[in-house]
Design a protein around this motif. Structure first.
Motif, PDB file in Angstrom:
ATOM      1  N   THR A 163      -3.595 -13.044  19.769  1.00  0.00           N
ATOM      2  CA  THR A 163      -3.862 -11.667  19.350  1.00  0.00           C
ATOM      3  C   THR A 163      -2.781 -11.242  18.372  1.00  0.00           C
ATOM      4  O   THR A 163      -1.792 -11.952  18.184  1.00  0.00           O
ATOM      5  N   ARG A 164      -2.965 -10.075  17.777  1.00  0.00           N
ATOM      6  CA  ARG A 164      -1.957  -9.576  16.839  1.00  0.00           C
ATOM      7  C   ARG A 164      -0.663  -9.213  17.559  1.00  0.00           C
ATOM      8  O   ARG A 164       0.294  -9.953  17.524  1.00  0.00           O
ATOM      9  N   GLU A 169       0.604  -4.956   5.554  1.00  0.00           N
ATOM     10  CA  GLU A 169       0.004  -5.245   6.858  1.00  0.00           C
ATOM     11  C   GLU A 169      -0.404  -3.953   7.567  1.00  0.00           C
ATOM     12  O   GLU A 169      -1.525  -3.833   8.090  1.00  0.00           O
ATOM     13  N   THR A 170       0.496  -2.970   7.570  1.00  0.00           N
ATOM     14  CA  THR A 170       0.244  -1.722   8.288  1.00  0.00           C
ATOM     15  C   THR A 170      -0.807  -0.869   7.587  1.00  0.00           C
ATOM     16  O   THR A 170      -1.620  -0.212   8.245  1.00  0.00           O
ATOM     17  N   ILE A 171      -0.824  -0.881   6.266  1.00  0.00           N
ATOM     18  CA  ILE A 171      -1.877  -0.173   5.529  1.00  0.00           C
ATOM     19  C   ILE A 171      -3.254  -0.711   5.924  1.00  0.00           C
ATOM     20  O   ILE A 171      -4.176   0.063   6.207  1.00  0.00           O
ATOM     21  N   LEU A 172      -3.398  -2.021   5.946  1.00  0.00           N
ATOM     22  CA  LEU A 172      -4.692  -2.619   6.272  1.00  0.00           C
ATOM     23  C   LEU A 172      -5.105  -2.309   7.710  1.00  0.00           C
ATOM     24  O   LEU A 172      -6.286  -2.075   7.994  1.00  0.00           O
ATOM     25  N   MET A 173      -4.129  -2.281   8.628  1.00  0.00           N
ATOM     26  CA  MET A 173      -4.432  -1.910  10.008  1.00  0.00           C
ATOM     27  C   MET A 173      -4.841  -0.439  10.102  1.00  0.00           C
ATOM     28  O   MET A 173      -5.757  -0.084  10.841  1.00  0.00           O
ATOM     29  N   ALA A 174      -4.166   0.412   9.338  1.00  0.00           N
ATOM     30  CA  ALA A 174      -4.501   1.838   9.342  1.00  0.00           C
ATOM     31  C   ALA A 174      -5.904   2.071   8.781  1.00  0.00           C
ATOM     32  O   ALA A 174      -6.648   2.929   9.269  1.00  0.00           O
ATOM     33  N   GLU A 175      -6.264   1.284   7.778  1.00  0.00           N
ATOM     34  CA  GLU A 175      -7.612   1.416   7.204  1.00  0.00           C
ATOM     35  C   GLU A 175      -8.692   0.957   8.177  1.00  0.00           C
ATOM     36  O   GLU A 175      -9.839   1.423   8.096  1.00  0.00           O
ATOM     37  N   SER A 189      -7.877 -18.055   8.075  1.00  0.00           N
ATOM     38  CA  SER A 189      -6.417 -18.116   8.117  1.00  0.00           C
ATOM     39  C   SER A 189      -5.926 -17.822   9.535  1.00  0.00           C
ATOM     40  O   SER A 189      -6.711 -17.537  10.439  1.00  0.00           O
ATOM     41  N   GLN A 190      -4.603 -17.833   9.723  1.00  0.00           N
ATOM     42  CA  GLN A 190      -4.027 -17.556  11.041  1.00  0.00           C
ATOM     43  C   GLN A 190      -3.823 -16.063  11.298  1.00  0.00           C
ATOM     44  O   GLN A 190      -3.271 -15.683  12.325  1.00  0.00           O
ATOM     45  N   ARG A 191      -4.286 -15.253  10.379  1.00  0.00           N
ATOM     46  CA  ARG A 191      -4.278 -13.806  10.623  1.00  0.00           C
ATOM     47  C   ARG A 191      -5.244 -13.491  11.763  1.00  0.00           C
ATOM     48  O   ARG A 191      -6.351 -14.051  11.827  1.00  0.00           O
ATOM     49  N   LYS A 192      -4.851 -12.602  12.647  1.00  0.00           N
ATOM     50  CA  LYS A 192      -5.675 -12.299  13.816  1.00  0.00           C
ATOM     51  C   LYS A 192      -6.538 -11.053  13.568  1.00  0.00           C
ATOM     52  O   LYS A 192      -6.132 -10.135  12.854  1.00  0.00           O
ATOM     53  N   PRO A 193      -7.730 -11.015  14.183  1.00  0.00           N
ATOM     54  CA  PRO A 193      -8.608  -9.850  14.041  1.00  0.00           C
ATOM     55  C   PRO A 193      -8.100  -8.683  14.883  1.00  0.00           C
ATOM     56  O   PRO A 193      -7.227  -8.863  15.746  1.00  0.00           O
ATOM     57  N   PRO A 194      -8.654  -7.491  14.663  1.00  0.00           N
ATOM     58  CA  PRO A 194      -8.264  -6.344  15.490  1.00  0.00           C
ATOM     59  C   PRO A 194      -8.549  -6.620  16.961  1.00  0.00           C
ATOM     60  O   PRO A 194      -9.500  -7.336  17.301  1.00  0.00           O
TER      61      PRO A 194
END
Length: 221
Positions: free
Chosen positions: A12-13, A162-168, A202-207
């Motif tokens: 997870t993130r 990273e935080t901008i994309l999470m906020a969106e 990629s290894q980026r995790k989903p919400p």
């Protein structure tokens, strides 16, 4: 050739995600060892791998590093994402602390009691649009460069994106009043290493999803 960093956390993130982002932005390949059960965490605790009995933990350069800020500081310094001198580093640290505060609000929204979720979400949006994002909009305006500090990518830029994309993900039009942050997002998203990390697979995790929370609670609590 040195071994790839190995990241120990759940799939997870959480507090590991900023570490994944920073390594990816630096173009560093890394391995992940996912905690699937409480026993996985207990094993790390009992074998002495976790200095303070908690994750994230990153094996890098012969160390078993814990404490998120310490890990991020080390990665940023190692891969030249921490400014050119002490003053730039101080600015980066200040900007990152604010980003981290907002990031924490976003991460913890999923763990609020049912009767507190709406209030927490309102607080998150209020602080994002009235406390944090106005600061970075002004920094970009006053600095007049593509990046927050100096004229090159730093950990502050990576963590802000990273935080901008999470906020969106919380509110798609959250940057509506911040044109410079919109441009910053587009610009930094197209940096080769970051663009790669943003691609599917990629290894980026989903919400985090509501269904994931009971599983995480079993591991960490």
């Amino acid at each position: 050739m040195s071994e790839k960093p190995k990241l120990h956390y759940s799939n997870t993130r959480g507090r590991m995600e900023s570490i994944r982002w920073l390594l990816a932005a630096a173009g560093v390949e890394f391995e992940e060892c996912f905690l699937e059960t409480k026993d996985d965490l207990t094993k790390l605790q009992k074998d002495g791998s976790l200095l303070f009995q908690q994750v994230p933990m990153v094996e890098i350069d012969g160390m078993k590093m814990v404490q998120t800020r310490a890990i991020l500081n080390y990665i940023a310094a190692k891969y030249n994402l921490y400014g050119k001198d002490l003053k730039e580093r101080a600015l980066i640290d200040m900007y990152v602390e604010g980003i981290t505060d907002l990031n924490e609000l976003i991460i913890t929204r999923y763990f609020q009691p049912a009767d507190k979720k709406e209030e927490h979400f309102a607080t998150l949006l209020d602080k994002a649009t009235n406390r944090y994002f106005p600061v970075y909009e002004k920094v970009l305006k006053d600095h007049g460069r593509d990046f927050l500090v100096g004229n090159k990518l730093s950990r502050a830029d990576v963590q802000l994106l990273e935080t901008i994309l999470m906020a969106e993900e919380c509110k798609p039009d959250i940057l509506a009043k911040f044109p410079l942050l919109q441009s910053f997002k587009a610009r930094t998203s197209n940096i080769v290493t970051i663009k790669k990390f943003l691609q599917p697979g990629s290894q980026r995790k989903p919400p985090l999803q509501e269904k994931d929370i009971p599983r995480l609670m079993k591991i960490f609590h």
